[in-house]
Write a protein that holds these residues in place. Structure first.
Motif, PDB file in Angstrom:
ATOM      1  N   ARG A  24       0.832  -1.209   0.000  1.00 21.65           N
ATOM      2  CA  ARG A  24       0.000   0.000   0.000  1.00 21.65           C
ATOM      3  C   ARG A  24       0.869   1.263   0.000  1.00 21.65           C
ATOM      4  O   ARG A  24       0.582   2.220  -0.712  1.00 21.65           O
ATOM      5  CB  ARG A  24      -0.913   0.014   1.223  1.00 21.65           C
ATOM      6  N   HIS A  25       1.908   1.234   0.809  1.00 21.73           N
ATOM      7  CA  HIS A  25       2.803   2.400   0.886  1.00 21.73           C
ATOM      8  C   HIS A  25       3.458   2.681  -0.472  1.00 21.73           C
ATOM      9  O   HIS A  25       3.471   3.831  -0.928  1.00 21.73           O
ATOM     10  CB  HIS A  25       3.877   2.163   1.952  1.00 21.73           C
ATOM     11  N   LEU A  26       3.992   1.638  -1.095  1.00 18.25           N
ATOM     12  CA  LEU A  26       4.647   1.839  -2.400  1.00 18.25           C
ATOM     13  C   LEU A  26       3.668   2.375  -3.434  1.00 18.25           C
ATOM     14  O   LEU A  26       4.001   3.279  -4.212  1.00 18.25           O
ATOM     15  CB  LEU A  26       5.253   0.521  -2.890  1.00 18.25           C
ATOM     16  N   ILE A  27       2.475   1.827  -3.443  1.00 17.71           N
ATOM     17  CA  ILE A  27       1.459   2.277  -4.402  1.00 17.71           C
ATOM     18  C   ILE A  27       1.096   3.735  -4.127  1.00 17.71           C
ATOM     19  O   ILE A  27       1.088   4.569  -5.044  1.00 17.71           O
ATOM     20  CB  ILE A  27       0.214   1.371  -4.346  1.00 17.71           C
ATOM     21  N   ARG A  28       0.798   4.060  -2.874  1.00 16.21           N
ATOM     22  CA  ARG A  28       0.415   5.439  -2.525  1.00 16.21           C
ATOM     23  C   ARG A  28       1.510   6.433  -2.899  1.00 16.21           C
ATOM     24  O   ARG A  28       1.242   7.459  -3.518  1.00 16.21           O
ATOM     25  CB  ARG A  28       0.120   5.546  -1.021  1.00 16.21           C
ATOM     26  N   ARG A  29       2.750   6.132  -2.529  1.00 18.09           N
ATOM     27  CA  ARG A  29       3.851   7.066  -2.807  1.00 18.09           C
ATOM     28  C   ARG A  29       4.066   7.236  -4.314  1.00 18.09           C
ATOM     29  O   ARG A  29       4.296   8.353  -4.794  1.00 18.09           O
ATOM     30  CB  ARG A  29       5.144   6.594  -2.153  1.00 18.09           C
ATOM     31  N   THR A  30       4.008   6.151  -5.055  1.00 16.49           N
ATOM     32  CA  THR A  30       4.201   6.245  -6.504  1.00 16.49           C
ATOM     33  C   THR A  30       3.113   7.092  -7.134  1.00 16.49           C
ATOM     34  O   THR A  30       3.390   7.966  -7.968  1.00 16.49           O
ATOM     35  CB  THR A  30       4.237   4.842  -7.139  1.00 16.49           C
ATOM     36  N   LEU A  31       1.862   6.857  -6.734  1.00 16.96           N
ATOM     37  CA  LEU A  31       0.757   7.618  -7.330  1.00 16.96           C
ATOM     38  C   LEU A  31       0.765   9.073  -6.873  1.00 16.96           C
ATOM     39  O   LEU A  31       0.365   9.956  -7.641  1.00 16.96           O
ATOM     40  CB  LEU A  31      -0.573   6.943  -7.015  1.00 16.96           C
ATOM     41  N   PRO A  64      12.314  -5.943  -7.040  1.00 17.04           N
ATOM     42  CA  PRO A  64      11.700  -7.255  -7.276  1.00 17.04           C
ATOM     43  C   PRO A  64      11.166  -7.892  -6.001  1.00 17.04           C
ATOM     44  O   PRO A  64      10.202  -8.648  -6.041  1.00 17.04           O
ATOM     45  CB  PRO A  64      12.832  -8.089  -7.883  1.00 17.04           C
ATOM     46  N   TYR A  65      11.746  -7.555  -4.870  1.00 16.95           N
ATOM     47  CA  TYR A  65      11.306  -8.076  -3.578  1.00 16.95           C
ATOM     48  C   TYR A  65       9.931  -7.524  -3.185  1.00 16.95           C
ATOM     49  O   TYR A  65       9.305  -8.021  -2.259  1.00 16.95           O
ATOM     50  CB  TYR A  65      12.340  -7.738  -2.490  1.00 16.95           C
ATOM     51  N   ALA A  66       9.427  -6.494  -3.881  1.00 14.67           N
ATOM     52  CA  ALA A  66       8.164  -5.846  -3.530  1.00 14.67           C
ATOM     53  C   ALA A  66       6.995  -6.291  -4.409  1.00 14.67           C
ATOM     54  O   ALA A  66       5.858  -5.902  -4.153  1.00 14.67           O
ATOM     55  CB  ALA A  66       8.322  -4.334  -3.628  1.00 14.67           C
ATOM     56  N   ARG A  67       7.258  -7.108  -5.402  1.00 12.03           N
ATOM     57  CA  ARG A  67       6.191  -7.470  -6.349  1.00 12.03           C
ATOM     58  C   ARG A  67       5.016  -8.165  -5.679  1.00 12.03           C
ATOM     59  O   ARG A  67       3.860  -7.845  -5.947  1.00 12.03           O
ATOM     60  CB  ARG A  67       6.766  -8.335  -7.471  1.00 12.03           C
ATOM     61  N   THR A  68       5.289  -9.103  -4.798  1.00  9.24           N
ATOM     62  CA  THR A  68       4.206  -9.820  -4.121  1.00  9.24           C
ATOM     63  C   THR A  68       3.400  -8.861  -3.252  1.00  9.24           C
ATOM     64  O   THR A  68       2.166  -8.924  -3.228  1.00  9.24           O
ATOM     65  CB  THR A  68       4.774 -10.976  -3.267  1.00  9.24           C
ATOM     66  N   ALA A  69       4.063  -7.981  -2.544  1.00 13.63           N
ATOM     67  CA  ALA A  69       3.372  -7.022  -1.676  1.00 13.63           C
ATOM     68  C   ALA A  69       2.452  -6.117  -2.486  1.00 13.63           C
ATOM     69  O   ALA A  69       1.305  -5.862  -2.090  1.00 13.63           O
ATOM     70  CB  ALA A  69       4.395  -6.195  -0.904  1.00 13.63           C
ATOM     71  N   VAL A  70       2.910  -5.651  -3.632  1.00 10.62           N
ATOM     72  CA  VAL A  70       2.079  -4.789  -4.484  1.00 10.62           C
ATOM     73  C   VAL A  70       0.923  -5.590  -5.064  1.00 10.62           C
ATOM     74  O   VAL A  70      -0.216  -5.114  -5.089  1.00 10.62           O
ATOM     75  CB  VAL A  70       2.931  -4.107  -5.574  1.00 10.62           C
ATOM     76  N   ARG A  71       1.181  -6.826  -5.495  1.00 10.08           N
ATOM     77  CA  ARG A  71       0.093  -7.667  -6.021  1.00 10.08           C
ATOM     78  C   ARG A  71      -0.990  -7.902  -4.962  1.00 10.08           C
ATOM     79  O   ARG A  71      -2.169  -7.981  -5.292  1.00 10.08           O
ATOM     80  CB  ARG A  71       0.642  -9.005  -6.515  1.00 10.08           C
ATOM     81  N   GLN A  72      -0.587  -8.019  -3.694  1.00  7.66           N
ATOM     82  CA  GLN A  72      -1.565  -8.196  -2.618  1.00  7.66           C
ATOM     83  C   GLN A  72      -2.355  -6.912  -2.362  1.00  7.66           C
ATOM     84  O   GLN A  72      -3.542  -6.956  -2.050  1.00  7.66           O
ATOM     85  CB  GLN A  72      -0.865  -8.598  -1.317  1.00  7.66           C
ATOM     86  N   ALA A  73      -1.710  -5.786  -2.466  1.00  5.52           N
ATOM     87  CA  ALA A  73      -2.342  -4.512  -2.116  1.00  5.52           C
ATOM     88  C   ALA A  73      -3.299  -4.008  -3.187  1.00  5.52           C
ATOM     89  O   ALA A  73      -4.296  -3.355  -2.854  1.00  5.52           O
ATOM     90  CB  ALA A  73      -1.270  -3.463  -1.836  1.00  5.52           C
ATOM     91  N   VAL A  74      -3.033  -4.296  -4.452  1.00  7.41           N
ATOM     92  CA  VAL A  74      -3.866  -3.752  -5.534  1.00  7.41           C
ATOM     93  C   VAL A  74      -5.339  -4.120  -5.371  1.00  7.41           C
ATOM     94  O   VAL A  74      -6.199  -3.237  -5.385  1.00  7.41           O
ATOM     95  CB  VAL A  74      -3.315  -4.156  -6.922  1.00  7.41           C
TER      96      VAL A  74
END
Length: 176
Positions: A112-119, A135-145
């Motif tokens: 969620r943090h990565l998505i919010r900051r990027t947007l 690459p270590y964040a891909r799973t976390a972003v896939r879960q948050a979307v």
């Protein structure tokens, strides 16, 4: 400093990625840390190059500079200030204020943090762009979307782009 805890996954990934180098150069890294502990914040220029080391104009760093950077990326050192391009490294425990949250975020909170900051910075982005060089964040972003989309915090959009764009076939995300 409010985002410090969201740097912890990157630091852990750096320790995994650079662990072999740090173990192979244990004496050097211990020397660097001992000098900083004794003398306070130091720059790469404060360390002598080993005999025979030929420094280049950009990336032919002397071993002590590599150690400083690797220890920084692993979270053992922090940059306390800069003068021009010179970073002054100090021990993390001396730089990090005691009130800073140092608990590692859950994968969902990290995503969620990565998505919010990027947007916040770009307005819209694909998942590939959000996790660029992470690459270590891909799973976390896939879960948050899906969670953020269901909550209305993300809005899938289609953007008409130049036909030869490499991201044309990807879903792009935006804030509502």
């Amino acid at each position: 400093m409010e985002d410090y805890r969201f740097c912890l996954p990157r630091m852990a990934a750096s320790r995994r990625r650079r662990g072999a180098w740090l173990r192979a150069h244990k004496a050097l890294t211990q020397h660097v840390v001992q000098r900083i502990r004794a003398e306070g914040p130091l720059r790469a220029a404060d360390f002598e190059a080993e005999p025979g080391h030929r420094a280049g104009p950009w990336w032919d760093w002397k071993p002590a500079k590599l150690a400083l950077e690797y220890l920084f990326h692993a979270g053992h050192l922090l940059v306390t200030y800069r003068r021009g391009f010179q970073k002054y490294f100090d021990l993390a425990e001396r730089v990090l204020p005691p009130h800073v949250n140092t608990t590692r975020p859950t994968p969902l909170a990290y995503g969620r943090h990565l998505i919010r900051r990027t947007l916040e910075c770009h307005g819209l982005a694909t998942a590939q762009e959000i996790t660029y060089l992470k690459p270590y964040a891909r799973t976390a972003v896939r879960q948050a979307v899906p969670a953020m989309t269901e909550q209305g915090a993300l809005l899938p959009v289609t953007v008409e782009v130049y036909p030869r764009c490499m991201w044309c076939s990807q879903t792009t995300w935006s804030r509502p």
